[in-house]
Motif scaffolding. Structure first.
Motif, short mmCIF file in Angstrom:
data_model
loop_
_atom_site.label_atom_id
_atom_site.label_comp_id
_atom_site.label_asym_id
_atom_site.label_seq_id
_atom_site.Cartn_x
_atom_site.Cartn_y
_atom_site.Cartn_z
N UNK A 118 27.58 30.48 46.44
CA UNK A 118 27.07 31.43 45.46
C UNK A 118 28.22 32.14 44.77
N UNK A 119 29.26 32.49 45.53
CA UNK A 119 30.42 33.16 44.95
C UNK A 119 31.13 32.25 43.95
N UNK A 120 31.21 30.95 44.26
CA UNK A 120 31.85 30.02 43.35
C UNK A 120 31.06 29.89 42.04
N UNK A 121 29.74 29.85 42.15
CA UNK A 121 28.91 29.78 40.95
C UNK A 121 29.08 31.04 40.11
N UNK A 122 29.08 32.20 40.75
CA UNK A 122 29.26 33.45 40.03
C UNK A 122 30.62 33.47 39.32
N UNK A 123 31.66 33.01 40.03
CA UNK A 123 32.99 33.01 39.45
C UNK A 123 33.08 32.03 38.29
N UNK A 175 38.43 40.86 31.04
CA UNK A 175 37.39 40.98 32.05
C UNK A 175 37.34 42.38 32.65
N UNK A 176 38.51 42.98 32.85
CA UNK A 176 38.58 44.32 33.42
C UNK A 176 38.10 45.36 32.41
N UNK A 177 38.57 45.24 31.16
CA UNK A 177 38.19 46.18 30.12
C UNK A 177 36.68 46.21 29.91
N UNK A 178 36.08 45.04 29.91
CA UNK A 178 34.64 44.95 29.66
C UNK A 178 33.81 45.13 30.94
N UNK A 179 34.51 45.41 32.05
CA UNK A 179 33.84 45.65 33.34
C UNK A 179 32.90 44.51 33.71
N UNK A 180 33.40 43.29 33.52
CA UNK A 180 32.62 42.10 33.84
C UNK A 180 32.69 41.84 35.34
N UNK A 181 31.54 41.76 35.96
CA UNK A 181 31.48 41.51 37.40
C UNK A 181 31.06 40.06 37.64
N UNK A 182 30.88 39.73 38.90
CA UNK A 182 30.47 38.37 39.25
C UNK A 182 28.96 38.28 39.45
#
Length: 423
Positions: A118-123, A175-182
């Motif tokens: 699941x973590x790999x798919x999210x990433x 990714x950090x600026x836009x606060x993109x999570x997994x």
């Protein structure tokens, strides 16, 4: 526990495939836990874990459960990192604010196989986020999911090491600026995001199948990583769409022929010169199963049509007995979906198989998008071969020499030299 049998197992064969595979799995889990802001810590933890494994296993042998050993060491390193006050306070605070529910997995739970996948798919979806530039998708996928170093990424994308470093840094900052999570994408965004993921995996496989890195004309490790990640998509209920199955089929049809693409001297063999007895028939049957699954929907993607072409090549008893007219029809269908210059080039090659080299030459030289092909060395290489078959050795040599000037790949030069020798 390391058994005597395990102690005898060599470490070296694990380095290329197992370590790269585990690097991607670890990075996915750790990025899900720490977030993009601490991706440098993620990389440091992954590298340190694999280095510890390498050093320990060389002395003590490979443990029975190698993945479990690596996961245990990684978890210990996470705990050590969280004990650092300056990191612990930030990570715990960020983790608490980004966890969507009280049921989010703990550190131990994140290392369960289903959570790793699941973590790999999210990433994967995060690396191909629409807020990132298209050219950043593949670089970030290679870094985060495939365990590639900056130099490897630079070679794969035909850019400098410094350019690769800047591209990755820019993507991470975005990714950090836009606060993109997994977190998984919303249902209404899934199809669009999945298209980007498909394209990244398609490019990754292509780079392995015909590597732009001259020292290794074929990189089976890239093909394997692309197929592994695509299989994860096929196994997920929200991603197992017809286009995903078609992409999986396409990869497996091509991967089945990898062993026959290199001769005993290390030279690349074109399809007409390959020993078809070396093609992996079991993998071809598996590819056909995925192709059947892809037909369950009502949509037709380029991956469906490309997989159909690859299937017809695998089905043919010989190069001469290939169903070229059926392949031509599939290229015509591809061109109605996407007017790619590469499809125009491949269609001309197919047309020449049953209508003669002159027909192929006309298809190339009279095409409305010929200008976009002129920089491409395979355009000149194809025309050179077609003119050779048509008996015009002067023009054949002219185009083949032009093709050599447009590529720096040693394997490309070797193929072109073989064709020049026939002139």
């Amino acid at each position: 526990m390391i058994t005597s049998a395990a102690s005898a197992r060599p470490v070296a064969p694990l380095l290329e495939h197992f370590f790269r595979h585990e690097a991607g799995r670890l990075a996915a889990v750790l990025t899900r836990f720490f977030g993009w802001r601490h991706f440098d810590l993620v990389e440091e933890t992954v590298q340190a874990t694999l280095l510890e494994a390498l050093q320990s296993w060389r002395v003590r042998g490979v443990p029975e459960n190698a993945s479990g050993w690596i996961h245990r060491v990684a978890k210990n390193r996470i705990i050590d990192a969280l004990r650092r006050v300056e990191i612990r306070s930030r990570v715990i605070r960020e983790w608490a604010t980004t966890r969507p529910t009280h049921s989010s997995p703990t550190i131990d739970e994140l290392f369960v196989d289903t959570e790793i996948e699941d973590s790999q798919l999210r990433l994967m979806f995060a690396c191909c986020h629409p807020l990132l530039a298209r050219e950043d998708h593949l670089a970030l996928t290679l870094k985060a999911l495939c365990g590639f170093g900056n130099s490897e990424i630079a070679r794969a994308l035909l850019i400098t090491d410094e350019a690769a470093k800047k591209r990755l840094q820019r993507a991470k900052e975005r990714l950090i600026e836009q606060k993109i999570t997994l977190e998984p994408p919303p249902a209404d965004e899934l199809t669009h995001r999945l298209d980007s993921v498909h394209q990244a995996l398609y490019l990754l496989f292509n780079e392995g199948y015909s590597s732009s890195h001259g020292e290794a004309p074929i990189r089976a490790d890239l093909c394997e990583e692309a197929a592994r990640l695509c299989f994860l998509l096929c196994s997920h209920r929200h991603c197992s769409l017809p286009s995903t199955f078609a992409l999986m089929a396409l990869m497996l049809f091509h991967a089945a022929r990898l062993a026959a693409r290199i001769d005993h001297h290390g030279s690349v063999l074109l399809m007409e010169d390959q020993d078809r007895s070396k093609w992996d028939r079991k993998m071809i049957r598996r590819a056909h199963e995925f192709l059947d699954q892809s037909a369950e929907g009502t949509t037709v993607s380029p991956y469906h049509l490309e997989a159909g072409i690859a299937f017809l090549h695998c089905k043919a008893p010989s190069y001469a007995k290939t169903d070229w007219q059926a392949i031509l029809r599939l290229y015509d269908a591809l061109l109605t979906l996407h007017g790619s210059p590469v499809y125009v080039l491949n269609r001309a090659i197919v047309l020449a198989q049953f209508s003669g080299p002159e027909a192929g030459i006309r298809a190339l030289t009279e095409s409305s998008i010929v200008e976009s092909l002129r920089h491409y060395h395979l355009y000149d290489a194809t025309l050179g071969e077609l003119y050779r078959r048509a008996g015009d050795m002067g023009l054949a040599r002219q185009y083949l020499e032009s093709a050599k000037r447009k590529t720096h790949s040693p394997s490309d030069h070797e193929i072109l030299d073989r064709r020049l020798a026939k002139c």
